[in-house]
Motif scaffolding. Structure first.
Motif, PDB file in Angstrom:
ATOM      1  N   GLN A   1       0.820  -1.199   0.000  1.00 39.12           N
ATOM      2  CA  GLN A   1       0.000   0.000   0.000  1.00 39.12           C
ATOM      3  C   GLN A   1       0.862   1.261   0.000  1.00 39.12           C
ATOM      4  N   LEU A   2       1.946   1.236   0.768  1.00 42.20           N
ATOM      5  CA  LEU A   2       2.866   2.382   0.765  1.00 42.20           C
ATOM      6  C   LEU A   2       3.454   2.603  -0.616  1.00 42.20           C
ATOM      7  N   VAL A   3       3.897   1.527  -1.235  1.00 45.79           N
ATOM      8  CA  VAL A   3       4.476   1.624  -2.579  1.00 45.79           C
ATOM      9  C   VAL A   3       3.449   2.147  -3.570  1.00 45.79           C
ATOM     10  N   ALA A   4       2.192   1.706  -3.420  1.00 47.14           N
ATOM     11  CA  ALA A   4       1.133   2.160  -4.325  1.00 47.14           C
ATOM     12  C   ALA A   4       0.907   3.662  -4.201  1.00 47.14           C
TER      13      ALA A   4
ATOM     14  N   ALA B   1       3.654   6.536   6.183  1.00 46.40           N
ATOM     15  CA  ALA B   1       5.019   6.028   6.372  1.00 46.40           C
ATOM     16  C   ALA B   1       5.518   6.326   7.785  1.00 46.40           C
ATOM     17  N   ARG B   2       5.110   7.471   8.339  1.00 54.75           N
ATOM     18  CA  ARG B   2       5.507   7.773   9.723  1.00 54.75           C
ATOM     19  C   ARG B   2       4.901   6.748  10.687  1.00 54.75           C
ATOM     20  N   GLN B   3       3.636   6.399  10.453  1.00 53.83           N
ATOM     21  CA  GLN B   3       3.011   5.364  11.274  1.00 53.83           C
ATOM     22  C   GLN B   3       3.725   4.022  11.104  1.00 53.83           C
ATOM     23  N   PHE B   4       4.109   3.743   9.865  1.00 52.65           N
ATOM     24  CA  PHE B   4       4.761   2.472   9.546  1.00 52.65           C
ATOM     25  C   PHE B   4       6.088   2.337  10.298  1.00 52.65           C
ATOM     26  N   VAL B   5       6.926   3.398  10.270  1.00 51.28           N
ATOM     27  CA  VAL B   5       8.234   3.287  10.923  1.00 51.28           C
ATOM     28  C   VAL B   5       8.093   3.262  12.441  1.00 51.28           C
ATOM     29  N   GLU B   6       6.990   3.836  12.949  1.00 53.84           N
ATOM     30  CA  GLU B   6       6.746   3.739  14.388  1.00 53.84           C
ATOM     31  C   GLU B   6       6.444   2.295  14.783  1.00 53.84           C
TER      32      GLU B   6
ATOM     33  N   PRO C   1      10.051  -0.198  13.172  1.00 53.53           N
ATOM     34  CA  PRO C   1      11.279   0.596  13.013  1.00 53.53           C
ATOM     35  C   PRO C   1      12.446  -0.195  12.444  1.00 53.53           C
ATOM     36  N   GLY C   2      12.374  -1.492  12.473  1.00 52.64           N
ATOM     37  CA  GLY C   2      13.485  -2.300  11.977  1.00 52.64           C
ATOM     38  C   GLY C   2      13.348  -2.703  10.528  1.00 52.64           C
ATOM     39  N   PHE C   3      12.366  -2.133   9.819  1.00 52.82           N
ATOM     40  CA  PHE C   3      12.155  -2.493   8.417  1.00 52.82           C
ATOM     41  C   PHE C   3      12.441  -1.284   7.524  1.00 52.82           C
ATOM     42  N   ALA C   4      13.283  -1.487   6.538  1.00 52.20           N
ATOM     43  CA  ALA C   4      13.783  -0.383   5.713  1.00 52.20           C
ATOM     44  C   ALA C   4      12.706   0.238   4.837  1.00 52.20           C
ATOM     45  N   THR C   5      11.704  -0.539   4.439  1.00 54.98           N
ATOM     46  CA  THR C   5      10.699  -0.041   3.494  1.00 54.98           C
ATOM     47  C   THR C   5      10.088   1.275   3.950  1.00 54.98           C
TER      48      THR C   5
END
Length: 646
Positions: free
Chosen positions: A39-42, A56-61, A64-68
């Motif tokens: 979904q982020l890529v889309a 993406a901010r929610q995703f890294v929260e 945090p250990g995933f580069a995407t």
């Protein structure tokens, strides 16, 4: 209020919080689902960058250990023009073995004009993944900007070995080949890129540039217009179209003005928070004057600026340079001390550049480019200075309504032509140009016709200026002056195919190939100047005449035969000739041009005498009188400033 770790949990279970819901809140999924990442890529592929940033901010929260998430957060910020450097640096710190992360950081540095830093990041990406075509493409951009053109082409070829259908790599290869003078190969690359991606607006623009260099002006115009069909607000394509129209015979000044005004409306619409008040002193003891240019280096503009800058009175004028080009050379080093500050606009958005200039309290801001490469005309639409002026770069209107004045002289802009401009005309009392005498000990040789036994005409102008009407007239002159020759020297003629095509253009008009001497550009300026010693008479192009080449020719003792035009650009030739004391060398029409070429070369004695004294004559003229020009220039700037109160 959130319960403490030893308080009863509010869920009603009777357990302490630390043994109940705290554990549920603290536990997070170990990895994102494929759907979350997709979904982020889309969102990125759809250009929904603001939405992507939040997600993406929610995703890294959460992960945090995933580069995407980190990579897409950095990309979202970067694409919105927000400060992404901290996120990009954090990403490579967290994931030092991720080639994409290093490539993204390199791309950031490219966009911000930090090309050495870009190369360092991109080399790290390629060390991790040697077959990373995108990193090779980005590296080719950095290398080209650093002037390493052959290396840039090599990177593109490596990228194309990995991905033969990489349209942007083909585009960059075309850019490099064009700079290397390999025009037909550049043309093939541009066309192949557009076969792969027909809606690649930048590709159509680059194709237009190559076609222009090849003298195929109608096809070049069609390419620029196709780019604008795809991306109507694409200012680079509009710049190039406006620049091209200067080469085209028969374009009415009124049509050019309307096209320029259309450009001005587009850039004004993008300047959503333009300035209406300024921070500069209202009653200054000296004016703060900013120069916006990408040509503060060895360039025709640089040579016209150097003498002026050296003579500006610092008690009346304080100069600030706003460079739009990171490339510097020995001329840059010579003129830098004349500025109180030297600031770069490379990598800055139009708004950020305008805010920088506004904060500097500039009274008068000079555009030294017009619609030429490296211009930052959209910055002027923000009105960062209360008085804005265009001068020198391109003798024509900009169409930008926020630019107040165009600087000229009476010969170049007669009163009846004032309606050609969106700007108000301000005239200097003498020439609006002043050239700096070349700092090279190149002597003027005797008239070559006296020893050769034949007359050699010549032109060292860009080949794109040699339109079909020019070729037709020059061929007529060669047929009228028996055994005469024509010497053409310009960058495009480094290409053997272009030389062959040029010979064919003249052959179609009855001129045998052996009557043409064709050469590409030479290594040094001294070598370039010495080639004028092989020419008896320089033939000027039209409607776009030579300016630097004409003044250089006269300094080398070679008179220039020009055609009087009907607009600022063309009348620059008349201005140069008038102020050099050669008004008779300006023809009123094509018939007069051909007649003058025959008459002047029929009297070799007079031509030899003119040659012997021409350098001395032009050095004593307003064209080389830097102190006089500087006083006129200062008075003009002060006059514009004081006119604000009238």
């Amino acid at each position: 209020m959130k319960p403490g770790r030893n308080d009863p949990c509010s869920c009603g279970s009777g357990k302490k919080f630390k043994h109940c819901c705290e554990g549920k809140v603290a536990s997070r999924p170990a990895a994102p689902s494929p759907a979350e990442s997709s979904q982020l890529v889309a969102w990125f592929n759809a250009g929904r960058y603001a939405e992507l940033e939040g997600r993406a901010r929610q995703f890294v929260e959460r992960y945090p250990g995933f580069a995407t998430g980190w990579k897409l957060l950095g990309a979202a910020l970067h694409m919105q023009g927000k400060d992404s450097l901290q996120v990009l640096r954090k990403t490579v710190g967290l994931f030092p073995g991720d080639a994409d992360a290093h490539n993204n950081l390199g791309n950031f540095f490219n966009d911000n004009g930090q090309f050495d830093e870009a190369l360092a990041s991109l080399r790290r990406a390629l060390k991790i993944n040697p077959k990373f075509a995108g990193a090779l493409y980005n590296m080719s951009t950095a290398l080209r900007e650093l002037g390493q053109i052959s290396e840039s082409a090599s990177c593109c070829r490596r990228a194309l070995e990995i991905n033969p259908n990489f349209a942007k790599a083909l585009h960059n290869l075309g850019l490099a080949l064009r700079e290397l003078g390999q025009m037909n190969e550049a043309l093939a690359c541009c066309r192949r890129a557009l076969e792969i991606d027909p809606d690649f607006a930048e590709g159509h623009t680059n194709l237009g540039n190559v076609l222009k260099d090849l003298g195929q002006l109608e096809s070049a115009q069609a390419s620029y217009r196709r780019a604008l069909e795809i991306k109507p607000d694409y200012t680079d394509a509009r710049n190039n179209l406006l620049f091209l129209l200067n080469y085209t015979d028969g374009v009415a000044p009124s049509y050019y003005l309307e096209q320029a005004r259309q450009y001005g409306r587009i850039v004004a619409a993008k300047a959503v928070r333009s300035f209406s008040s300024w921070q500069c002193a209202v009653r200054p003891e000296r004016l703060r004057v900013g120069l916006v240019s990408g040509d503060l280096r060895i360039h025709s503009v640089g040579h016209f600026l150097e003498g002026l800058l050296s003579q500006i009175d610092p008690a009346r004028i304080e100069l600030i340079a706003y460079s739009t080009n990171h490339r510097e050379d020995e001329l840059t080093a010579r003129i830098r001390p004349f500025f109180s500050a030297w600031k770069t606009l490379v990598g800055k958005s139009d708004e950020d550049a305008a805010r920088l200039i506004h904060a500097d309290g500039v009274h008068v801001l000079l555009d030294i480019s017009g619609h030429t490469a490296g211009n930052r005309l959209p910055v002027f639409a923000w009105k960062p200075a209360p008085v804005q002026v265009t001068w020198l770069g391109l003798p024509n209107t900009t169409g930008v309504g926020e630019i107040d004045y165009v600087l000229g002289d009476l010969q170049a802009i007669p009163p009846e032509h004032e309606d050609h401009f969106s700007e108000t005309v301000w005239r200097l009392p003498d020439s609006y140009l002043c050239f700096c005498a070349p700092a090279y000990p190149v002597e003027v040789a005797p008239l070559p016709a006296l020893s050769a036994g034949y007359v050699t005409f010549g032109s060292f102008n860009n080949l794109a200026k040699m339109n079909d009407a020019v070729v037709e007239l020059w061929a007529r002159i060669l047929l009228s002056v028996p055994n005469s020759r024509l010497y053409l020297k310009t960058g495009q003629l480094r290409d053997a195919d272009i030389c062959a095509q040029t010979k064919q253009r003249f052959a179609a008009r009855g001129i045998a190939p052996e009557r043409l001497l064709l050469r590409g550009t030479l290594g040094s300026i001294a070598d370039h100047l010495s080639e004028y010693n092989k020419i008896d008479v320089a033939l000027d192009t039209f409607p776009y005449p030579g300016v630097t080449t004409s003044v250089e020719a006269m300094w080398m003792g070679v008179p220039v035969l020009s055609l009087q035009g009907d607009r600022f650009l063309s009348l620059t030739a008349k201005s140069v000739a008038h102020h050099a004391g050669l008004p008779d060398w300006v023809a009123v029409d094509k018939v007069d041009y051909a007649a003058k070429a025959v008459a002047f070369t029929a009297d070799l004695g007079s031509l030899a005498a003119l040659r012997a004294g021409l350098r001395r004559q032009v050095l004593a003229s307003p064209l080389f009188d830097a102190p006089r020009f500087a006083r006129n220039f200062e008075d003009a700037l002060w006059g514009m400033w004081q006119a604000r109160d009238s």
